[in-house]
Scaffold this motif. Structure first.
Motif, PDB file in Angstrom:
ATOM      1  N   GLU A   1      11.081 -69.130-104.920  1.00  0.00           N
ATOM      2  CA  GLU A   1      12.052 -70.042-104.325  1.00  0.00           C
ATOM      3  C   GLU A   1      11.486 -71.439-104.099  1.00  0.00           C
ATOM      4  N   ALA A   2      10.160 -71.543-103.903  1.00  0.00           N
ATOM      5  CA  ALA A   2       9.534 -72.838-103.612  1.00  0.00           C
ATOM      6  C   ALA A   2       8.929 -73.509-104.839  1.00  0.00           C
ATOM      7  N   LEU A   3       8.932 -72.840-105.974  1.00  0.00           N
ATOM      8  CA  LEU A   3       8.158 -73.320-107.113  1.00  0.00           C
ATOM      9  C   LEU A   3       8.568 -74.697-107.619  1.00  0.00           C
ATOM     10  N   ALA A   4       9.851 -74.981-107.651  1.00  0.00           N
ATOM     11  CA  ALA A   4      10.296 -76.293-108.139  1.00  0.00           C
ATOM     12  C   ALA A   4       9.794 -77.431-107.240  1.00  0.00           C
ATOM     13  N   GLN A   5       9.458 -77.114-105.984  1.00  0.00           N
ATOM     14  CA  GLN A   5       8.934 -78.117-105.050  1.00  0.00           C
ATOM     15  C   GLN A   5       7.490 -77.793-104.668  1.00  0.00           C
ATOM     16  N   TRP A   6       6.708 -77.294-105.593  1.00  0.00           N
ATOM     17  CA  TRP A   6       5.351 -76.839-105.281  1.00  0.00           C
ATOM     18  C   TRP A   6       4.467 -77.948-104.733  1.00  0.00           C
ATOM     19  N   ARG A   7       4.722 -79.202-105.113  1.00  0.00           N
ATOM     20  CA  ARG A   7       3.857 -80.303-104.656  1.00  0.00           C
ATOM     21  C   ARG A   7       3.965 -80.536-103.145  1.00  0.00           C
ATOM     22  N   THR A   8       5.090 -80.195-102.565  1.00  0.00           N
ATOM     23  CA  THR A   8       5.273 -80.415-101.125  1.00  0.00           C
ATOM     24  C   THR A   8       5.263 -79.115-100.327  1.00  0.00           C
ATOM     25  N   SER A   9       5.101 -77.998-100.993  1.00  0.00           N
ATOM     26  CA  SER A   9       5.107 -76.697-100.316  1.00  0.00           C
ATOM     27  C   SER A   9       3.702 -76.330 -99.845  1.00  0.00           C
ATOM     28  N   THR A  10       3.629 -75.608 -98.734  1.00  0.00           N
ATOM     29  CA  THR A  10       2.343 -75.115 -98.225  1.00  0.00           C
ATOM     30  C   THR A  10       2.025 -73.713 -98.751  1.00  0.00           C
ATOM     31  N   LEU A  11       2.883 -73.165 -99.601  1.00  0.00           N
ATOM     32  CA  LEU A  11       2.697 -71.803-100.097  1.00  0.00           C
ATOM     33  C   LEU A  11       1.676 -71.690-101.231  1.00  0.00           C
ATOM     34  N   PHE A  12       1.304 -72.813-101.825  1.00  0.00           N
ATOM     35  CA  PHE A  12       0.445 -72.782-103.000  1.00  0.00           C
ATOM     36  C   PHE A  12      -0.948 -73.293-102.646  1.00  0.00           C
ATOM     37  N   ASP A  13      -1.955 -72.514-103.038  1.00  0.00           N
ATOM     38  CA  ASP A  13      -3.330 -72.915-102.727  1.00  0.00           C
ATOM     39  C   ASP A  13      -3.822 -73.967-103.730  1.00  0.00           C
ATOM     40  N   GLU A  14      -5.047 -74.429-103.515  1.00  0.00           N
ATOM     41  CA  GLU A  14      -5.588 -75.526-104.323  1.00  0.00           C
ATOM     42  C   GLU A  14      -5.695 -75.147-105.804  1.00  0.00           C
ATOM     43  N   ARG A  15      -6.089 -73.917-106.072  1.00  0.00           N
ATOM     44  CA  ARG A  15      -6.191 -73.447-107.452  1.00  0.00           C
ATOM     45  C   ARG A  15      -4.821 -73.415-108.116  1.00  0.00           C
ATOM     46  N   GLU A  16      -3.827 -72.878-107.426  1.00  0.00           N
ATOM     47  CA  GLU A  16      -2.475 -72.815-107.976  1.00  0.00           C
ATOM     48  C   GLU A  16      -1.914 -74.213-108.221  1.00  0.00           C
ATOM     49  N   CYS A  17      -2.180 -75.133-107.293  1.00  0.00           N
ATOM     50  CA  CYS A  17      -1.697 -76.509-107.469  1.00  0.00           C
ATOM     51  C   CYS A  17      -2.347 -77.167-108.681  1.00  0.00           C
ATOM     52  N   ALA A  18      -3.643 -76.954-108.879  1.00  0.00           N
ATOM     53  CA  ALA A  18      -4.323 -77.524-110.047  1.00  0.00           C
ATOM     54  C   ALA A  18      -3.730 -76.961-111.335  1.00  0.00           C
ATOM     55  N   VAL A  19      -3.446 -75.656-111.351  1.00  0.00           N
ATOM     56  CA  VAL A  19      -2.860 -75.023-112.543  1.00  0.00           C
ATOM     57  C   VAL A  19      -1.442 -75.528-112.778  1.00  0.00           C
ATOM     58  N   LEU A  20      -0.658 -75.661-111.724  1.00  0.00           N
ATOM     59  CA  LEU A  20       0.718 -76.145-111.891  1.00  0.00           C
ATOM     60  C   LEU A  20       0.747 -77.604-112.338  1.00  0.00           C
ATOM     61  N   ASP A  21      -0.180 -78.409-111.838  1.00  0.00           N
ATOM     62  CA  ASP A  21      -0.261 -79.802-112.268  1.00  0.00           C
ATOM     63  C   ASP A  21      -0.606 -79.868-113.764  1.00  0.00           C
ATOM     64  N   PHE A  22      -1.577 -79.071-114.181  1.00  0.00           N
ATOM     65  CA  PHE A  22      -1.947 -78.973-115.596  1.00  0.00           C
ATOM     66  C   PHE A  22      -0.762 -78.497-116.436  1.00  0.00           C
ATOM     67  N   THR A  23      -0.065 -77.479-115.940  1.00  0.00           N
ATOM     68  CA  THR A  23       1.086 -76.911-116.643  1.00  0.00           C
ATOM     69  C   THR A  23       2.169 -77.956-116.865  1.00  0.00           C
ATOM     70  N   GLU A  24       2.484 -78.723-115.828  1.00  0.00           N
ATOM     71  CA  GLU A  24       3.514 -79.762-115.960  1.00  0.00           C
ATOM     72  C   GLU A  24       3.061 -80.864-116.910  1.00  0.00           C
ATOM     73  N   ALA A  25       1.789 -81.245-116.832  1.00  0.00           N
ATOM     74  CA  ALA A  25       1.278 -82.292-117.719  1.00  0.00           C
ATOM     75  C   ALA A  25       1.321 -81.834-119.167  1.00  0.00           C
ATOM     76  N   MET A  26       0.914 -80.602-119.417  1.00  0.00           N
ATOM     77  CA  MET A  26       0.903 -80.081-120.778  1.00  0.00           C
ATOM     78  C   MET A  26       2.321 -79.907-121.319  1.00  0.00           C
ATOM     79  N   THR A  27       3.268 -79.612-120.457  1.00  0.00           N
ATOM     80  CA  THR A  27       4.658 -79.420-120.863  1.00  0.00           C
ATOM     81  C   THR A  27       5.364 -80.749-121.085  1.00  0.00           C
ATOM     82  N   GLY A  28       4.942 -81.789-120.382  1.00  0.00           N
ATOM     83  CA  GLY A  28       5.593 -83.098-120.480  1.00  0.00           C
ATOM     84  C   GLY A  28       5.150 -83.895-121.683  1.00  0.00           C
ATOM     85  N   LEU A  29       5.602 -85.122-121.751  1.00  0.00           N
ATOM     86  CA  LEU A  29       5.336 -85.987-122.891  1.00  0.00           C
ATOM     87  C   LEU A  29       4.048 -86.790-122.755  1.00  0.00           C
ATOM     88  N   ASP A  30       3.539 -86.929-121.533  1.00  0.00           N
ATOM     89  CA  ASP A  30       2.381 -87.797-121.313  1.00  0.00           C
ATOM     90  C   ASP A  30       1.039 -87.118-121.584  1.00  0.00           C
TER      91      ASP A  30
END
Length: 198
Positions: free
Chosen positions: A100-129
């Motif tokens: 339920e919180a995944l779309a707002q993971w950057r502002t959620s307290t549910l995700f630890d530092e490792r998960e945030c690093a992976v999600l940031d990488f995931t979004e970057a790899m999925t995007g155009l930049d």
């Protein structure tokens, strides 16, 4: 759906056991399998790759794999992928909170530092930049080079899968009824031919 599905009996003989297993595991045959199955060699290659990426001994733990697959699915607006991957994440995580919180993971307290690093990488790899050096280096405290290859492979595979399903307009099959899509305003509608710059 933008293509027609064939009757199960009309698929190659080696594909039908996969359909039987899906029926047993999910209560129905998965529509993407029937789409990939129209090209039997392609089906075999994709099924083999999925089996390797999703194996039990993967260096990427199951919950983290599911976080990646759901987020990529959301970003690609793949209704089927969000549906089935969110169901899997709920099972693996033991609750609906992270789904339920995944779309707002950057502002959620549910995700630890490792998960945030992976999600940031995931979004970057999925995007155009693309992925920056900083985003890649942020993964190194938790993953060696072999695991980083597996993580990149997982993100790449899920992007392929989600883009395939979205392009063919494959619908959700009712596995997860949670609100797991990004906010509507995040989706940008494609410009019409008249609106596109020349």
């Amino acid at each position: 759906m933008r293509i027609k599905l064939k009757a199960d009996r009309d698929y190659a003989w080696f594909i039908r056991p996969f359909f039987w297993l899906q029926q047993r595991n999910y209560g129905q045959v998965l529509i993407p399998g029937k789409c990939w199955g129209r090209s039997p060699r392609l089906f075999a290659a994709v099924a083999t790759l999925y089996g390797v990426i999703n194996r039990k001994r993967s260096p990427i733990d199951p919950v983290l794999r599911s976080l990646v697959t759901v987020r990529v699915s959301q970003l690609n607006w793949c209704r089927f992928c969000v549906d089935i991957n969110a169901m899997t994440l709920v099972k693996r995580a033991g609750s609906t909170a992270k789904v339920e919180a995944l779309a707002q993971w950057r502002t959620s307290t549910l995700f630890d530092e490792r998960e945030c690093a992976v999600l940031d990488f995931t979004e970057a790899m999925t995007g155009l930049d693309g992925v920056s050096e900083a985003q890649f280096e942020a993964l190194r405290p938790w993953f060696d080079d072999d695991a980083l290859v597996e993580l990149a492979g997982l993100v790449a595979f899920q992007n392929m899968s989600a883009k395939f399903n979205a392009a063919l307009d494959i619908p959700a099959q009712g596995f997860c009824q949670l609100p797991v899509q990004p906010d509507a305003e995040e989706k940008q509608e494609p410009q019409s031919q008249e609106e596109k710059p020349s």
